[in-house]
Design a protein around this motif. Structure first.
Motif, PDB file in Angstrom:
ATOM      1  N   GLY A  95     135.237  92.905  59.104  1.00 44.57           N
ATOM      2  CA  GLY A  95     133.817  93.115  59.367  1.00 44.57           C
ATOM      3  C   GLY A  95     133.474  93.682  60.739  1.00 44.57           C
ATOM      4  O   GLY A  95     132.322  93.602  61.166  1.00 44.57           O
ATOM      5  N   LEU A  96     134.433  94.246  61.435  1.00 44.58           N
ATOM      6  CA  LEU A  96     134.139  94.858  62.730  1.00 44.58           C
ATOM      7  C   LEU A  96     133.449  96.201  62.522  1.00 44.58           C
ATOM      8  O   LEU A  96     133.633  96.860  61.496  1.00 44.58           O
ATOM      9  N   THR A  97     132.678  96.602  63.529  1.00 44.16           N
ATOM     10  CA  THR A  97     132.125  97.952  63.482  1.00 44.16           C
ATOM     11  C   THR A  97     133.245  98.919  63.798  1.00 44.16           C
ATOM     12  O   THR A  97     134.321  98.518  64.302  1.00 44.16           O
ATOM     13  N   VAL A  98     133.007 100.198  63.525  1.00 42.38           N
ATOM     14  CA  VAL A  98     134.033 101.201  63.818  1.00 42.38           C
ATOM     15  C   VAL A  98     134.348 101.208  65.309  1.00 42.38           C
ATOM     16  O   VAL A  98     135.502 101.294  65.714  1.00 42.38           O
ATOM     17  N   ALA A  99     133.294 101.078  66.147  1.00 43.65           N
ATOM     18  CA  ALA A  99     133.507 101.068  67.601  1.00 43.65           C
ATOM     19  C   ALA A  99     134.323  99.855  68.025  1.00 43.65           C
ATOM     20  O   ALA A  99     135.233  99.962  68.870  1.00 43.65           O
ATOM     21  N   GLU A 100     134.053  98.685  67.440  1.00 42.70           N
ATOM     22  CA  GLU A 100     134.813  97.477  67.777  1.00 42.70           C
ATOM     23  C   GLU A 100     136.270  97.607  67.312  1.00 42.70           C
ATOM     24  O   GLU A 100     137.194  97.225  68.043  1.00 42.70           O
ATOM     25  N   ALA A 101     136.465  98.132  66.112  1.00 42.73           N
ATOM     26  CA  ALA A 101     137.823  98.324  65.603  1.00 42.73           C
ATOM     27  C   ALA A 101     138.578  99.329  66.462  1.00 42.73           C
ATOM     28  O   ALA A 101     139.765  99.148  66.754  1.00 42.73           O
ATOM     29  N   ALA A 102     137.884 100.404  66.900  1.00 45.61           N
ATOM     30  CA  ALA A 102     138.518 101.401  67.762  1.00 45.61           C
ATOM     31  C   ALA A 102     138.967 100.757  69.059  1.00 45.61           C
ATOM     32  O   ALA A 102     140.086 100.997  69.534  1.00 45.61           O
ATOM     33  N   ALA A 103     138.115  99.927  69.640  1.00 44.17           N
ATOM     34  CA  ALA A 103     138.476  99.243  70.891  1.00 44.17           C
ATOM     35  C   ALA A 103     139.665  98.312  70.677  1.00 44.17           C
ATOM     36  O   ALA A 103     140.571  98.249  71.520  1.00 44.17           O
ATOM     37  N   ALA A 104     139.685  97.609  69.544  1.00 41.77           N
ATOM     38  CA  ALA A 104     140.793  96.685  69.268  1.00 41.77           C
ATOM     39  C   ALA A 104     142.116  97.419  69.122  1.00 41.77           C
ATOM     40  O   ALA A 104     143.172  96.885  69.473  1.00 41.77           O
ATOM     41  N   LEU A 105     142.059  98.666  68.629  1.00 42.06           N
ATOM     42  CA  LEU A 105     143.287  99.430  68.412  1.00 42.06           C
ATOM     43  C   LEU A 105     143.588 100.410  69.541  1.00 42.06           C
ATOM     44  O   LEU A 105     144.571 101.142  69.476  1.00 42.06           O
ATOM     45  N   GLY A 106     142.715 100.447  70.547  1.00 39.38           N
ATOM     46  CA  GLY A 106     142.939 101.359  71.671  1.00 39.38           C
ATOM     47  C   GLY A 106     142.657 102.810  71.319  1.00 39.38           C
ATOM     48  O   GLY A 106     143.310 103.713  71.851  1.00 39.38           O
ATOM     49  N   LEU A 107     141.681 103.049  70.452  1.00 37.21           N
ATOM     50  CA  LEU A 107     141.320 104.400  70.025  1.00 37.21           C
ATOM     51  C   LEU A 107     139.922 104.737  70.541  1.00 37.21           C
ATOM     52  O   LEU A 107     139.117 103.841  70.806  1.00 37.21           O
ATOM     53  N   SER A 108     139.646 106.006  70.603  1.00 39.28           N
ATOM     54  CA  SER A 108     138.265 106.400  70.884  1.00 39.28           C
ATOM     55  C   SER A 108     137.475 106.210  69.593  1.00 39.28           C
ATOM     56  O   SER A 108     138.032 106.308  68.494  1.00 39.28           O
ATOM     57  N   PRO A 109     136.176 105.960  69.691  1.00 38.58           N
ATOM     58  CA  PRO A 109     135.375 105.803  68.480  1.00 38.58           C
ATOM     59  C   PRO A 109     135.425 107.035  67.580  1.00 38.58           C
ATOM     60  O   PRO A 109     135.437 106.901  66.353  1.00 38.58           O
ATOM     61  N   VAL A 110     135.506 108.225  68.156  1.00 38.65           N
ATOM     62  CA  VAL A 110     135.568 109.445  67.353  1.00 38.65           C
ATOM     63  C   VAL A 110     136.879 109.487  66.565  1.00 38.65           C
ATOM     64  O   VAL A 110     136.889 109.759  65.361  1.00 38.65           O
ATOM     65  N   ALA A 111     137.995 109.193  67.226  1.00 40.80           N
ATOM     66  CA  ALA A 111     139.299 109.190  66.554  1.00 40.80           C
ATOM     67  C   ALA A 111     139.319 108.131  65.452  1.00 40.80           C
ATOM     68  O   ALA A 111     139.867 108.351  64.370  1.00 40.80           O
ATOM     69  N   ALA A 112     138.707 106.979  65.709  1.00 38.91           N
ATOM     70  CA  ALA A 112     138.661 105.915  64.708  1.00 38.91           C
ATOM     71  C   ALA A 112     137.863 106.361  63.494  1.00 38.91           C
ATOM     72  O   ALA A 112     138.270 106.114  62.349  1.00 38.91           O
ATOM     73  N   ARG A 113     136.727 107.041  63.705  1.00 38.48           N
ATOM     74  CA  ARG A 113     135.919 107.504  62.574  1.00 38.48           C
ATOM     75  C   ARG A 113     136.689 108.526  61.733  1.00 38.48           C
ATOM     76  O   ARG A 113     136.652 108.499  60.505  1.00 38.48           O
ATOM     77  N   VAL A 114     137.415 109.440  62.396  1.00 34.55           N
ATOM     78  CA  VAL A 114     138.194 110.449  61.670  1.00 34.55           C
ATOM     79  C   VAL A 114     139.294 109.763  60.859  1.00 34.55           C
ATOM     80  O   VAL A 114     139.489 110.045  59.667  1.00 34.55           O
ATOM     81  N   ARG A 115     140.020 108.831  61.472  1.00 44.43           N
ATOM     82  CA  ARG A 115     141.082 108.112  60.753  1.00 44.43           C
ATOM     83  C   ARG A 115     140.517 107.322  59.592  1.00 44.43           C
ATOM     84  O   ARG A 115     141.094 107.266  58.513  1.00 44.43           O
ATOM     85  N   LEU A 116     139.382 106.672  59.819  1.00 43.41           N
ATOM     86  CA  LEU A 116     138.764 105.869  58.771  1.00 43.41           C
ATOM     87  C   LEU A 116     138.326 106.747  57.602  1.00 43.41           C
ATOM     88  O   LEU A 116     138.546 106.395  56.439  1.00 43.41           O
ATOM     89  N   TYR A 117     137.760 107.905  57.909  1.00 42.84           N
ATOM     90  CA  TYR A 117     137.354 108.833  56.851  1.00 42.84           C
ATOM     91  C   TYR A 117     138.563 109.248  56.020  1.00 42.84           C
ATOM     92  O   TYR A 117     138.535 109.209  54.796  1.00 42.84           O
ATOM     93  N   ARG A 118     139.650 109.640  56.686  1.00 41.88           N
ATOM     94  CA  ARG A 118     140.858 110.076  55.986  1.00 41.88           C
ATOM     95  C   ARG A 118     141.475 108.930  55.179  1.00 41.88           C
ATOM     96  O   ARG A 118     141.941 109.125  54.045  1.00 41.88           O
ATOM     97  N   ALA A 119     141.487 107.750  55.755  1.00 44.88           N
ATOM     98  CA  ALA A 119     142.061 106.595  55.067  1.00 44.88           C
ATOM     99  C   ALA A 119     141.262 106.263  53.810  1.00 44.88           C
ATOM    100  O   ALA A 119     141.836 106.009  52.743  1.00 44.88           O
ATOM    101  N   ARG A 120     139.945 106.277  53.915  1.00 45.76           N
ATOM    102  CA  ARG A 120     139.110 105.980  52.754  1.00 45.76           C
ATOM    103  C   ARG A 120     139.316 107.017  51.667  1.00 45.76           C
ATOM    104  O   ARG A 120     139.356 106.693  50.477  1.00 45.76           O
ATOM    105  N   ARG A 121     139.430 108.286  52.062  1.00 46.92           N
ATOM    106  CA  ARG A 121     139.653 109.357  51.098  1.00 46.92           C
ATOM    107  C   ARG A 121     140.983 109.136  50.374  1.00 46.92           C
ATOM    108  O   ARG A 121     141.073 109.258  49.151  1.00 46.92           O
ATOM    109  N   THR A 122     142.027 108.758  51.114  1.00 46.16           N
ATOM    110  CA  THR A 122     143.341 108.487  50.513  1.00 46.16           C
ATOM    111  C   THR A 122     143.258 107.308  49.547  1.00 46.16           C
ATOM    112  O   THR A 122     143.792 107.360  48.432  1.00 46.16           O
ATOM    113  N   VAL A 123     142.597 106.245  49.953  1.00 43.30           N
ATOM    114  CA  VAL A 123     142.472 105.055  49.105  1.00 43.30           C
ATOM    115  C   VAL A 123     141.714 105.403  47.826  1.00 43.30           C
ATOM    116  O   VAL A 123     142.107 105.009  46.724  1.00 43.30           O
TER     117      VAL A 123
END
Length: 189
Positions: free
Chosen positions: A149-177
């Protein structure tokens, strides 16, 4: 090195010569029976182990080395190993039996409830399998957002990513799933 006695020479042929085995067996069956009976209190098990000793003798007679000791010493070593193997197997059986003790068998109602639970969780299993196809870093991001239930920005911070990189990865991951989940269910099994 000393020459083997005629009896010891028979031992070297026990695995290949039935007459040599018979002579060896007749010469030592009583001693082996007593050896086993001193260590086992079940007469059926003692008889089985005595037979197992002689089977082990047939299998390992070619490895007997007279320079290392008498055939009786070697034979009792074989018998000792056979008994130790049986004790290990008995201990294993006891551990398995102990794990099963106190558990009841499933009745028809129990099985029906379990089958209902399995059916109810089939979508979750498919989703889990689909997530398992993602690279670890993308899977971690999806789990932080979708499961934790984290926001994308919170998840990005937890993983050491920029929020933009996290959004791109999340988009690609959702598309794959989504693509994996769109496949027929039989290909995910």
């Amino acid at each position: 090195m000393r020459d083997p006695s005629p009896a010891e020479g028979d031992l070297l042929r026990v695995g290949v010569d039935p007459a040599a085995f018979e002579a060896f067996y007749r010469r030592h069956v009583e001693a082996v029976g007593r050896f086993v009976a001193r260590r086992v209190d079940d007469p059926h098990l003692a008889a089985d182990l005595t037979a197992d000793v002689f089977l082990a003798v047939i299998e390992s007679a070619a490895g007997y080395r007279p320079d290392r000791g008498s055939e009786v010493g070697w034979l009792f070593g074989v018998a000792r190993n056979v008994i130790a193997d049986e004790r290990r197997r008995a201990a294993q059986r006891l551990r398995v039996t102990g794990r099963l003790a106190g558990r009841r068998d499933l009745d028809a109602d129990d099985i029906a409830r379990i089958e209902e639970r399995i059916d109810a969780e089939s979508a979750a299993r498919r989703t889990h399998r689909a997530l398992s196809e993602l690279p670890e870093n993308a899977r971690a991001l999806v789990e932080l957002v979708a499961v934790d239930g984290l926001t994308v920005a919170e998840a990005a911070a937890a993983l050491g990513l920029s929020p933009v990189a996290a959004r791109v990865r999340l988009y690609r991951a959702r598309r794959t799933v989504r693509a994996v989940l769109a496949r027929p269910a039989t290909t995910l099994a």
